[in-house]
Structures are given as structure tokens and as C-alpha cells.
Design a protein around this motif. Structure first.
Motif, PDB file in Angstrom:
ATOM      1  N   VAL A   1       0.832  -1.203   0.000  1.00  0.00           N
ATOM      2  CA  VAL A   1       0.000   0.000   0.000  1.00  0.00           C
ATOM      3  C   VAL A   1       0.867   1.254   0.000  1.00  0.00           C
ATOM      4  O   VAL A   1       0.596   2.216  -0.711  1.00  0.00           O
ATOM      5  N   TYR A   2       1.918   1.211   0.824  1.00  0.00           N
ATOM      6  CA  TYR A   2       2.822   2.353   0.945  1.00  0.00           C
ATOM      7  C   TYR A   2       4.014   2.203   0.000  1.00  0.00           C
ATOM      8  O   TYR A   2       4.497   1.102  -0.241  1.00  0.00           O
ATOM      9  N   ALA A   3       4.517   3.340  -0.484  1.00  0.00           N
ATOM     10  CA  ALA A   3       5.800   3.349  -1.187  1.00  0.00           C
ATOM     11  C   ALA A   3       6.869   2.945  -0.172  1.00  0.00           C
ATOM     12  O   ALA A   3       6.703   3.188   1.031  1.00  0.00           O
ATOM     13  N   PRO A   4       7.962   2.318  -0.599  1.00  0.00           N
ATOM     14  CA  PRO A   4       8.977   1.853   0.352  1.00  0.00           C
ATOM     15  C   PRO A   4       9.523   2.947   1.276  1.00  0.00           C
ATOM     16  O   PRO A   4       9.830   2.685   2.432  1.00  0.00           O
TER      17      PRO A   4
ATOM     18  N   PHE B   1      -9.059  13.966  -3.598  1.00  0.00           N
ATOM     19  CA  PHE B   1      -8.601  15.151  -4.307  1.00  0.00           C
ATOM     20  C   PHE B   1      -7.461  14.728  -5.238  1.00  0.00           C
ATOM     21  O   PHE B   1      -6.953  13.603  -5.138  1.00  0.00           O
ATOM     22  N   GLU B   2      -7.064  15.590  -6.130  1.00  0.00           N
ATOM     23  CA  GLU B   2      -6.003  15.236  -7.066  1.00  0.00           C
ATOM     24  C   GLU B   2      -4.718  14.938  -6.293  1.00  0.00           C
ATOM     25  O   GLU B   2      -4.205  15.775  -5.568  1.00  0.00           O
ATOM     26  N   GLY B   3      -4.242  13.712  -6.401  1.00  0.00           N
ATOM     27  CA  GLY B   3      -3.012  13.308  -5.739  1.00  0.00           C
ATOM     28  C   GLY B   3      -3.178  12.776  -4.332  1.00  0.00           C
ATOM     29  O   GLY B   3      -2.194  12.475  -3.664  1.00  0.00           O
TER      30      GLY B   3
ATOM     31  N   ASP C   1       3.035   5.997  -8.805  1.00  0.00           N
ATOM     32  CA  ASP C   1       2.963   4.538  -8.884  1.00  0.00           C
ATOM     33  C   ASP C   1       1.719   3.967  -8.206  1.00  0.00           C
ATOM     34  O   ASP C   1       1.541   2.754  -8.141  1.00  0.00           O
ATOM     35  N   GLY C   2       0.847   4.845  -7.687  1.00  0.00           N
ATOM     36  CA  GLY C   2      -0.393   4.388  -7.079  1.00  0.00           C
ATOM     37  C   GLY C   2      -0.255   3.933  -5.632  1.00  0.00           C
ATOM     38  O   GLY C   2      -1.158   3.306  -5.096  1.00  0.00           O
ATOM     39  N   ARG C   3       0.879   4.272  -4.993  1.00  0.00           N
ATOM     40  CA  ARG C   3       1.093   3.904  -3.595  1.00  0.00           C
ATOM     41  C   ARG C   3       1.181   5.162  -2.745  1.00  0.00           C
ATOM     42  O   ARG C   3       1.588   6.223  -3.222  1.00  0.00           O
ATOM     43  N   ILE C   4       0.829   5.025  -1.478  1.00  0.00           N
ATOM     44  CA  ILE C   4       0.860   6.164  -0.571  1.00  0.00           C
ATOM     45  C   ILE C   4       2.306   6.540  -0.278  1.00  0.00           C
ATOM     46  O   ILE C   4       3.111   5.691   0.118  1.00  0.00           O
ATOM     47  N   THR C   5       2.615   7.822  -0.466  1.00  0.00           N
ATOM     48  CA  THR C   5       3.967   8.326  -0.197  1.00  0.00           C
ATOM     49  C   THR C   5       4.054   9.027   1.157  1.00  0.00           C
ATOM     50  O   THR C   5       5.124   9.092   1.749  1.00  0.00           O
ATOM     51  N   ARG C   6       2.941   9.550   1.620  1.00  0.00           N
ATOM     52  CA  ARG C   6       2.882  10.193   2.931  1.00  0.00           C
ATOM     53  C   ARG C   6       1.466  10.088   3.460  1.00  0.00           C
ATOM     54  O   ARG C   6       0.499  10.273   2.714  1.00  0.00           O
ATOM     55  N   LEU C   7       1.376   9.795   4.763  1.00  0.00           N
ATOM     56  CA  LEU C   7       0.086   9.772   5.440  1.00  0.00           C
ATOM     57  C   LEU C   7       0.242  10.561   6.733  1.00  0.00           C
ATOM     58  O   LEU C   7       1.137  10.276   7.531  1.00  0.00           O
ATOM     59  N   ASP C   8      -0.583  11.589   6.893  1.00  0.00           N
ATOM     60  CA  ASP C   8      -0.608  12.385   8.117  1.00  0.00           C
ATOM     61  C   ASP C   8      -1.860  11.999   8.882  1.00  0.00           C
ATOM     62  O   ASP C   8      -2.973  12.056   8.327  1.00  0.00           O
TER      63      ASP C   8
END
Length: 130
Positions: free
Chosen positions: A31-34, A76-78, A110-117
């Protein structure tokens, strides 16, 4: 189900919820980017994907019947924003727990989460610990 609820970003959040509810964080690594960063407002720290996976797994030791309710989602976008209530039963005390939260997730190309707050009430969160 509306088209918005089928959106790929919402499906990423669904997979995080499935991991948290089951106590099996194996899928989190897809789910997440590395190099994703997971930030929490209550301690102002950034977690790695590995640290977040450990937390989701450990939560199962402290809280039974984990479930996410009252989900309100905006794409939202992104990225995507989700408000929800995490509910469960404290294993040691038997107390019913509820924690209001809001997450803002940014999704890379790439469709994976890069940041989650993640924004939570620290007093509510403290009741989830052993």
C-alpha cells in the motif's frame, strides 16, 4: 456504491483498515511506497512503513474488535482525506473505546501512498494502549 467509493485511493485506505482490523500488516508494504512517511500529530514524529506495520500488529494485542466506523472520505487530485472513528474493546479492562481521527494521504504516480498524516486526540489514543 458511487464511483467515488471505487476510487483507487479509497481502496488504499480500505487495505490499511483491513490490516488494522485483522492485525495482519503484511499488505501494508504494498500500500505504501517503500520510503513513505507516516506522521502523527500527537507525538509529531514520522514513522517508517516498517514501524507503522509493527504498530498495526501490536494494536491487536491491546484492543479487540477493532473496526472503523463513520467514515467520511474526500478524494482530491493526488490524494485522499478520511475522517473516521476507530472503535474496539480494551483487552485488559473490557472498556469500549472510540477514537476520532482524520488522515490525509498523498499518493504517488505509482499508485502507492507516499505520505500519510494522521490527526488524533491524544487522550483518546492513550486509552487504546495497555
Amino acid at each position: 456504491m458511487t464511483d467515488e467509493h471505487r476510487h483507487e485511493y479509497i481502496q488504499l485506505l480500505d487495505r490499511i483498515i483491513a490490516a488494522a482490523e485483522s492485525g495482519d500488516a503484511t499488505d501494508i508494504f504494498e500500500v505504501y511506497a517503500p520510503d513513505a512517511q507516516i506522521w502523527h500529530n500527537h507525538d509529531d514524529r514520522v514513522q517508517t512503513v516498517e514501524q507503522n506495520a509493527r504498530l498495526l500488529t501490536r494494536m491487536a494485542e491491546w484492543v479487540a474488535d477493532r473496526r472503523y466506523t463513520d467514515r467520511r472520505i474526500h478524494v482530491f487530485e493526488g490524494g485522499v482525506v478520511q475522517q473516521h472513528v476507530l472503535r474496539g474493546t480494551h483487552r485488559a479492562s473490557g472498556e469500549e473505546l472510540a477514537m476520532n481521527a482524520c488522515v490525509v494521504a498523498l499518493v504517488g504516480e505509482d499508485g502507492r501512498i507516499t505520505r500519510l498524516d494522521e490527526y488524533i486526540d491524544s487522550a483518546q489514543a492513550a486509552r487504546f494502549r495497555p
